[in-house]
Design a protein around this motif. Structure first.
Motif, PDB file in Angstrom:
ATOM      1  N   HIS A  21      52.363  57.866 -24.971  1.00 27.47           N
ATOM      2  CA  HIS A  21      52.476  56.950 -23.650  1.00 27.47           C
ATOM      3  C   HIS A  21      51.816  57.942 -22.755  1.00 27.47           C
ATOM      4  O   HIS A  21      52.106  59.261 -22.831  1.00 27.47           O
ATOM      5  N   TYR A  22      51.113  57.637 -21.526  1.00 31.67           N
ATOM      6  CA  TYR A  22      50.356  58.143 -20.648  1.00 31.67           C
ATOM      7  C   TYR A  22      50.406  57.469 -19.164  1.00 31.67           C
ATOM      8  O   TYR A  22      50.396  56.147 -19.293  1.00 31.67           O
ATOM      9  N   GLU A  23      50.914  58.054 -18.268  1.00 33.16           N
ATOM     10  CA  GLU A  23      50.868  57.772 -17.055  1.00 33.16           C
ATOM     11  C   GLU A  23      50.471  58.653 -15.958  1.00 33.16           C
ATOM     12  O   GLU A  23      50.442  59.685 -16.076  1.00 33.16           O
ATOM     13  N   ARG A  24      50.093  58.229 -14.816  1.00 31.78           N
ATOM     14  CA  ARG A  24      49.858  59.050 -13.604  1.00 31.78           C
ATOM     15  C   ARG A  24      50.913  59.118 -12.459  1.00 31.78           C
ATOM     16  O   ARG A  24      50.893  57.817 -12.183  1.00 31.78           O
ATOM     17  N   ILE A  25      51.222  60.095 -12.139  1.00 32.35           N
ATOM     18  CA  ILE A  25      52.250  60.086 -11.109  1.00 32.35           C
ATOM     19  C   ILE A  25      51.842  60.872  -9.884  1.00 32.35           C
ATOM     20  O   ILE A  25      51.695  62.376 -10.103  1.00 32.35           O
ATOM     21  N   ALA A  26      51.416  60.380  -8.799  1.00 26.59           N
ATOM     22  CA  ALA A  26      50.755  61.075  -7.767  1.00 26.59           C
ATOM     23  C   ALA A  26      49.450  61.529  -8.315  1.00 26.59           C
ATOM     24  O   ALA A  26      48.564  61.020  -8.810  1.00 26.59           O
ATOM     25  N   ASP A  27      49.182  62.997  -8.338  1.00 19.69           N
ATOM     26  CA  ASP A  27      48.196  63.770  -8.896  1.00 19.69           C
ATOM     27  C   ASP A  27      48.617  64.268 -10.074  1.00 19.69           C
ATOM     28  O   ASP A  27      47.733  65.078 -10.530  1.00 19.69           O
ATOM     29  N   THR A  28      49.573  63.865 -10.813  1.00 21.65           N
ATOM     30  CA  THR A  28      50.053  64.488 -12.138  1.00 21.65           C
ATOM     31  C   THR A  28      49.884  63.675 -13.240  1.00 21.65           C
ATOM     32  O   THR A  28      50.465  62.559 -13.240  1.00 21.65           O
ATOM     33  N   ASP A  29      49.093  64.134 -14.146  1.00 21.79           N
ATOM     34  CA  ASP A  29      49.058  63.517 -15.678  1.00 21.79           C
ATOM     35  C   ASP A  29      50.462  63.696 -16.341  1.00 21.79           C
ATOM     36  O   ASP A  29      50.713  64.782 -16.497  1.00 21.79           O
ATOM     37  N   VAL A  30      51.160  62.773 -16.572  1.00 22.06           N
ATOM     38  CA  VAL A  30      52.430  62.782 -17.537  1.00 22.06           C
ATOM     39  C   VAL A  30      52.168  62.106 -18.859  1.00 22.06           C
ATOM     40  O   VAL A  30      51.890  61.024 -19.041  1.00 22.06           O
ATOM     41  N   PHE A  31      52.526  62.896 -19.764  1.00 19.13           N
ATOM     42  CA  PHE A  31      52.345  62.325 -21.350  1.00 19.13           C
ATOM     43  C   PHE A  31      53.874  62.244 -21.776  1.00 19.13           C
ATOM     44  O   PHE A  31      54.703  63.120 -21.797  1.00 19.13           O
ATOM     45  N   GLY A  32      54.145  61.128 -22.494  1.00 18.32           N
ATOM     46  CA  GLY A  32      55.456  60.745 -23.106  1.00 18.32           C
ATOM     47  C   GLY A  32      55.221  60.584 -24.611  1.00 18.32           C
ATOM     48  O   GLY A  32      54.375  60.040 -24.970  1.00 18.32           O
TER      49      GLY A  32
END
Length: 121
Positions: free
Chosen positions: A99-110
């Motif tokens: 899983h990948y998403e972008r929160i504000a300017d942060t890349d977040v990997f699940g």
């Protein structure tokens, strides 16, 4: 009553897990602004081991756990570590798609997996 999974206490007994996550292991949702990496787990189903003569003595509980991190490889490595530690107590039944998403300017990997746990009452 169905059991509550002992995921947090089991993982807190592992010095390896504590060294990478501390106590950032949450049921259902992490608090706002939790620092990475962290893990979230949820029960997704449960069935008592019913018997004709007596009350059930065991619950079969299905769960999911996901590690969130800004580093994809580290999230995958922590998932593998958690699966190894929990695998001593339950069955790991499948790995989630990445899983990948972008929160504000942060890349977040699940990085997550499913499991089944048989717990005595």
């Amino acid at each position: 009553d169905l059991n509550i999974l002992p995921i947090f206490p089991v993982l807190q007994q592992s010095t390896e897990v504590v060294s990478v996550l501390g106590s950032r292991i949450y049921e259902d949702i992490a608090p706002p602004k939790t620092s990475y990496p962290y893990a979230v787990w949820s029960s997704v189903g449960g069935v008592p081991d019913n018997q004709l003569a007596d009350q059930p003595s065991i619950d079969h509980i299905s769960f999911q756990i996901v590690v969130y991190d800004e580093q994809a490889t580290r999230a995958s490595n922590i998932r593998k570590l958690i699966a190894r530690i929990l695998g001593e107590h339950c069955y790991v039944t499948g790995t989630h798609p990445n899983h990948y998403e972008r929160i504000a300017d942060t890349d977040v990997f699940g990085r997550g997996f499913d499991g089944n746990w048989w717990l005595g009452r």
